[in-house]
Design an enzyme around this catalytic site. Structure first.
Site, PDB file in Angstrom:
ATOM      1  N   ASP A  11      -7.118   5.941   7.795  1.00  0.00           N
ATOM      2  CA  ASP A  11      -6.602   5.274   6.607  1.00  0.00           C
ATOM      3  C   ASP A  11      -7.130   6.025   5.393  1.00  0.00           C
ATOM      4  OD1 ASP A  11      -5.296   3.332   8.033  1.00  0.00           O
ATOM      5  OD2 ASP A  11      -6.886   1.851   7.863  1.00  0.00           O
ATOM      6  N   ASP A 130       2.642  -4.664  10.937  1.00  0.00           N
ATOM      7  CA  ASP A 130       1.422  -5.408  10.605  1.00  0.00           C
ATOM      8  C   ASP A 130       1.721  -6.874  10.838  1.00  0.00           C
ATOM      9  OD1 ASP A 130       0.004  -3.127   9.868  1.00  0.00           O
ATOM     10  OD2 ASP A 130       0.776  -3.195   7.824  1.00  0.00           O
TER      11      ASP A 130
END
Length: 259
Positions: A11, A130
């Site tokens: 990330d 997600d």
């Protein structure tokens, strides 16, 4: 039996490798290019790179970081965050990525999946999901809801329906991330992973919750995932990818070994 894949997730925020818990409290922990090199040398099967604020900030993905990572490693490399159209996909692929991951943009305009699959091939298109556990309802019969823009916006879309719909549209793979488990290091969301894996024919990458090798063994067997995404357990050097793969092979879970 096909080998199971172990995939470190990088990330990135403002050019730095970052890590949070349940999409919150992110702290910078290093250089993503150096991390990619280290994981490649340890035997990672692929690398996933997410520009975690590109979508919410409504800005372009950091192509320079993509290019530097792609020049450093020689395994498949997936990029997500800030990809809104075919031109964004083309730029990322030309910068060296083998795959692009679409998440929020695909919810906003599902045609990006079919257009990307037609232009670049299904093998290049990864649907990022997600997912948050919610009450079972007529709107979300699976009990799991899609959340977009870095966990900020609940969509009302049922996660299982969306996985099957994305497969119909031409997605070649699903990266299934549990927001509830993200960064907790207490194990993957096995029920969610198994539910999706059993209802689509394309590969499913489990994401969110890995803290020790046993968690990967569980999700790759009980959860029926084709691959496992890892972050904290390698970013903080609790384990190496080599150690994880040796553990899995001892448990008769086939992985690609360097030695």
């Amino acid at each position: 039996m096909l080998s199971k894949r172990i995939i470190p997730c990088l990330d990135v925020r403002d050019g730095q490798l970052t890590k949070g818990i349940k999409f919150k409290g992110n702290v910078d922990i290093g250089d993503p290019v150096e991390a990619a090199r280290e994981y490649y040398e340890q035997g990672a099967d692929e690398i996933v790179f997410y520009d975690i604020t590109a979508s919410s900030d409504k800005r372009d993905i950091m192509i320079d970081v993509v290019r530097r990572v792609a020049e450093t490693i020689f395994i498949p490399f997936s990029v997500g965050g800030g990809i809104r159209n075919l031109e964004d996909m083309r730029r990322v692929i030309l910068a060296g990525a083998e795959k692009v991951s679409v998440n929020s943009a695909a919810v906003d305009d599902p045609k990006i999946i079919s257009q990307g699959a037609k232009t670049f091939g299904s093998q290049c298109i990864v649907l990022g999901m997600d997912v948050k556990k919610v009450e079972v309802s007529g709107k979300t019969p699976s009990g799991y809801e899609i959340v977009i823009h870095g966990g900020r916006i609940f969509t009302g879309i049922d996660a299982l329906w969306w996985a099957k719909e994305a497969e119909k549209l031409g997605a070649g793979e699903i990266c299934l991330n549990s927001i509830d488990a993200d960064g907790m290091q207490t194990g993957y969301e096995l029920n969610l992973t198994k539910l999706v894996s059993e209802n689509v024919r394309i590969p499913v990458i489990a994401s969110g919750g890995a803290g020790k090798p046993e968690h990967l063994a569980q999700v790759l067997t009980e959860g029926k995932a084709d691959a496992a995404l890892i972050a904290s357990m390698v970013h903080y050097r609790t384990y190496t990818i080599t150690e994880i793969k040796h553990y899995l092979n001892e448990k008769q879970i086939k992985t690609r070994m360097l030695w």
